[in-house]
Every structure is written in C-alpha cells, then in structure tokens.
Write a protein that holds these residues in place. Structure first.
Motif, short mmCIF file in Angstrom:
data_model
loop_
_atom_site.label_atom_id
_atom_site.label_comp_id
_atom_site.label_asym_id
_atom_site.label_seq_id
_atom_site.Cartn_x
_atom_site.Cartn_y
_atom_site.Cartn_z
N GLN A 135 -47.84 -1.52 5.08
CA GLN A 135 -46.91 -2.62 5.29
C GLN A 135 -47.49 -3.65 6.24
O GLN A 135 -46.89 -4.02 7.26
N ALA A 136 -48.67 -4.16 5.92
CA ALA A 136 -49.29 -5.18 6.76
C ALA A 136 -48.57 -6.51 6.61
O ALA A 136 -48.18 -6.90 5.51
N GLY A 137 -48.40 -7.20 7.73
CA GLY A 137 -47.76 -8.51 7.69
C GLY A 137 -46.25 -8.41 7.78
O GLY A 137 -45.66 -7.33 7.78
N THR A 138 -45.63 -9.58 7.84
CA THR A 138 -44.18 -9.65 8.00
C THR A 138 -43.46 -9.26 6.72
O THR A 138 -43.76 -9.80 5.65
N LEU A 139 -42.53 -8.37 6.83
CA LEU A 139 -41.71 -7.97 5.69
C LEU A 139 -40.68 -9.05 5.36
O LEU A 139 -40.35 -9.90 6.19
N ASN A 140 -40.16 -8.98 4.14
CA ASN A 140 -39.04 -9.83 3.76
C ASN A 140 -37.77 -9.17 4.31
O ASN A 140 -37.02 -8.52 3.59
N ALA A 141 -37.57 -9.36 5.60
CA ALA A 141 -36.51 -8.63 6.29
C ALA A 141 -35.13 -8.96 5.73
O ALA A 141 -34.32 -8.05 5.46
N ALA A 142 -34.83 -10.24 5.55
CA ALA A 142 -33.52 -10.62 5.02
C ALA A 142 -33.32 -10.02 3.63
O ALA A 142 -32.23 -9.54 3.30
N GLY A 143 -34.37 -10.05 2.82
CA GLY A 143 -34.28 -9.48 1.48
C GLY A 143 -34.05 -7.99 1.50
O GLY A 143 -33.26 -7.45 0.73
N ASP A 180 -23.41 -11.36 1.50
CA ASP A 180 -22.93 -11.32 2.89
C ASP A 180 -23.99 -10.75 3.83
O ASP A 180 -24.17 -11.24 4.96
N ALA A 181 -24.69 -9.71 3.37
CA ALA A 181 -25.69 -9.06 4.22
C ALA A 181 -26.86 -9.99 4.52
O ALA A 181 -27.32 -10.07 5.66
N VAL A 182 -27.33 -10.70 3.51
CA VAL A 182 -28.46 -11.63 3.71
C VAL A 182 -28.04 -12.76 4.64
O VAL A 182 -28.76 -13.13 5.58
N ASP A 183 -26.86 -13.32 4.40
CA ASP A 183 -26.36 -14.42 5.23
C ASP A 183 -26.18 -13.97 6.68
O ASP A 183 -26.59 -14.67 7.61
N ASP A 184 -25.62 -12.80 6.86
CA ASP A 184 -25.39 -12.29 8.21
C ASP A 184 -26.70 -12.05 8.94
O ASP A 184 -26.83 -12.36 10.13
N TYR A 185 -27.69 -11.50 8.23
CA TYR A 185 -28.99 -11.25 8.87
C TYR A 185 -29.63 -12.56 9.32
O TYR A 185 -30.11 -12.68 10.45
N LEU A 186 -29.64 -13.55 8.44
CA LEU A 186 -30.30 -14.81 8.77
C LEU A 186 -29.57 -15.55 9.90
O LEU A 186 -30.21 -16.18 10.75
N ARG A 187 -28.28 -15.45 9.92
CA ARG A 187 -27.50 -16.15 10.95
C ARG A 187 -27.42 -15.39 12.27
O ARG A 187 -27.48 -16.00 13.35
N SER A 188 -27.28 -14.07 12.20
CA SER A 188 -26.97 -13.31 13.40
C SER A 188 -28.16 -12.57 14.01
O SER A 188 -28.13 -12.22 15.20
N VAL A 189 -29.19 -12.29 13.21
CA VAL A 189 -30.35 -11.55 13.71
C VAL A 189 -31.60 -12.44 13.62
O VAL A 189 -32.11 -12.91 14.62
N GLY A 190 -32.09 -12.66 12.41
CA GLY A 190 -33.09 -13.68 12.14
C GLY A 190 -34.43 -13.55 12.82
O GLY A 190 -35.16 -14.55 12.94
#
Length: 374
Positions: free
Chosen positions: A241-249, A15-25
C-alpha cells in the motif's frame, strides 16, 4: 450497466464520503494527530467489514488498491517467476489476459487457456490434464462479465489446494452479490473491486493474500511505517500500500459493505436472480433476439448479453441511450476470449446488467424499447 459500475449507491455511501471529506479530510497513517488516527480507524472499519464478508481472519492480508485491475496485476507480477506455468479460463477479462500475455511474450511464463464452449461449461477434467510440474498459478474469473456464467470456484479451489497450486479468483462480478468464503473455497488470492457489487465509489478495490503466498510489491514508496528502510517493509498490508490511499473512497466502500452485511448476501443474490429471470424469459421470447450464457439463472450473475438480428450492438446501445436514457454496454466488454467462445469476436454484443436497485418496471421499459428496434 451495473456490471461496469453499480448505480445508484445506497444513501449511506454518499453520506459516508461526504462526512469524511467534510469532517476528517486528512491522510490516514501519515500523522499522530487525532484526525489522522480517526481516518485510520475508519479505514480499518472497512477492512473489518470486508473480512466479515469474505471470511478473512487475518485482516492485515487485505491490501487496498484502486481497482481490481491493479489487484490482479499486483498478484500476477508479484508472484510469477521465469519458467512458471499458468492456467486460466477462456472467460477471463483483459485485466488477467493482458498482463499474462505480456509475461508470455517476454518468455517469462507459459500460459494455457481452458476452453469454455458457448461462454460457459468450464471443463474441470481439462484443468486436471493441463497441470504440469512447473504449474504455479490457476486464475479463474468467478463470473463472466459477458455471459454471467458462475465458475465452480469451490471445486477448482479444492483441486488446487490438493495439488499445491496457487488459486486466484477474479471476483469483479461476484463480490457483494454472491457468497465468497476464502477458507471454504480454498482461495489463495482474491481480487475485488469496490465500485460494482460492493456498492462503493470508483477508485477502490483490494487483494486478499493468503498466508501461503509470497508476493513482491508492484509499487514502492512511502507507507507511513519503517521509513528508515531503503526498501518496502515486510509489514502487511503496508508492503503493498505505497502512497496515499483513496481514503474517502474506502470509507464509502465500508458503508457499501455494511449495507450488504445488513441486508444479507442471500437477499441481494435472490433479488438479482428475480430480475435476471424476469429479463431473460422475456428476451428469449423474442425470435429476433439471441441470448448468450446459461439458461438457469442460478448458474449466472445478473449479466445478460444478446444480439438482435442484423443490428450492430453499438446501434442498439445508442438508440436505447438517446431515446430512453437506458444505459447498456455494447462491444467486447474487455473480454475478447469470452467473445471468442461465443463466436461474437468480430461483432460483440449488447450487455444488460440489472442491479439490486433496479425494478421490473424498468425492465419492461427496456423490453418495449427492444421490441421497437426488432
């Protein structure tokens, strides 16, 4: 095969991964707009949960990585200098063994391996004997991914603290399923992955860096902070922490850690002990099966490796997968040193690693299948 990647995950993780990708992203730390700030807050929540789990007071000292292998490489290559001496155990994973052997081949460091007979029995006296004036680092696999043997991390950490040695723990098999306290256990560097016992997605992990440790970054680039500099900022955790993090993960990882904190590490550990004891006792009752590692389940995590008579491990794994849809690991498990201690370097072994969501009924099906093989 939970020792490789835990499955299934708690519903909260999905649910957390899905919500992040859909609602924040969006990209955390790379914008002043609301969603970017929201993403940053969500990742900070994960950092805070990990701090609670491992008793890390300064949360900026948790650097997020993509897995425990990257964490270990960051620590090893960021710390060691020409002339340094490193001590490891015979149960280390290739994520430790290969980078250190590479530095040794280059003539940068010297390396000592402490034997662990039968995939257990770490000799603390031998550790004390092997320390030299140039010894800088001791690396210990908290629990073997081959035999499940749990190392005496607290005692080793105390010794290292007294001798002024940097103590790094590879917590790939223990984070989330066994108590870890960086203060109490005197851990200078804690490398962990998110997709195993922490119940998070793949592509997540981290490294705790104690105040007494100075590291050089493994990867350099954009951090979203102090962009005018032509070098990595000193600011933590941005420095690592150089570069884009795996935020959804990482948001999913936070949900996994929250699940662990709510359940309690003791409950999770107790359940895995029950499953391990249930499986172990039934395996050793079969004469054709040779089981490796500690007999006492309190001295091991939920990892059991074994062989059956004249069958090769890959034959057994293929049979279990094809006929029963049972996923086990066969081979050397990326840990040739551990298999050397067992005498199984040429053959390998079958590894079964039940997790919190497995059941005794599933283990019964596995045992019935193994009786067919035998």
């Amino acid at each position: 095969d939970n020792a490789a990647t835990s499955y299934p995950k708690p519903e909260e993780v999905y649910d957390a991964v899905d919500d992040y990708l859909r609602s924040v992203g969006v990209n955390p730390g790379r914008g002043g707009y609301l969603r970017s700030l929201q993403a940053e807050q969500m990742i900070f929540k994960t950092r805070k949960a990990l701090g609670n789990l491992f008793n890390i007071k300064d949360l900026s000292r948790i650097a997020f990585t993509f897995n425990v292998t990257q964490s270990l490489n960051l620590a090893v290559k960021g710390l060691l200098q020409p002339g340094d001496h490193v001590i490891i155990s015979q149960l280390e994973h290739n994520a430790v063994w290969r980078p250190l052997r590479g530095l040794e081949r280059q003539g940068i460091i010297e390396l000592t391996v402490i034997p662990c007979s039968e995939g257990k029995n770490f000799d603390q006296n031998r550790l004390k004997e092997e320390v030299r004036p140039e010894t800088k680092l001791v690396v210990i696999n908290h629990a073997s991914n081959v035999t499940g043997y749990i190392m005496p991390v607290g005692e080793i950490g105390q010794f290292c603290r007294e001798r002024g040695l940097v103590f790094m723990v590879d917590a790939a098999q223990t984070a989330g399923v066994y108590p870890i306290d960086v203060e109490e256990q005197n851990i200078s560097l804690l490398a962990f992955t998110g997709h195993k016992g922490l119940l998070g997605p793949t592509g997540t992990g981290g490294l705790y860096i104690g105040e007494e440790v100075e590291l050089q970054p493994l990867i350099e680039g954009g951090t979203g902070s102090q962009s005018q500099l032509d070098h990595q900022p000193e600011l933590l955790p941005d420095r690592f922490q150089a570069g884009t993090l795996n935020a959804a993960g990482l948001v999913g990882l936070g949900a996994g850690v929250d699940f662990i904190l709510k359940k309690g590490i003791d409950e999770i550990r107790s359940r895995e002990e029950e499953l391990t004891a249930y499986l172990y006792q039934r395996l050793i009752d079969v004469p054709e099966i040779k089981v490796y590692g500690p007999e006492d389940v309190k001295k091991r995590v939920a990892v059991i490796s074994f062989n059956i008579a004249d069958y090769m491990p890959d034959e057994i794994a293929a049979y279990l997968d094809d006929k029963y849809d049972i996923m086990v690991r066969a081979g050397l498990h990326c840990s040739p040193l551990a298999h050397s201690s067992l005498g199984t370097l040429k053959r390998g072994a079958v590894r079964v690693s039940p997790g919190y969501f497995n059941t005794e009924e599933e283990i019964d099906i596995l045992l019935e299948a193994l009786r067919e093989v035998g």
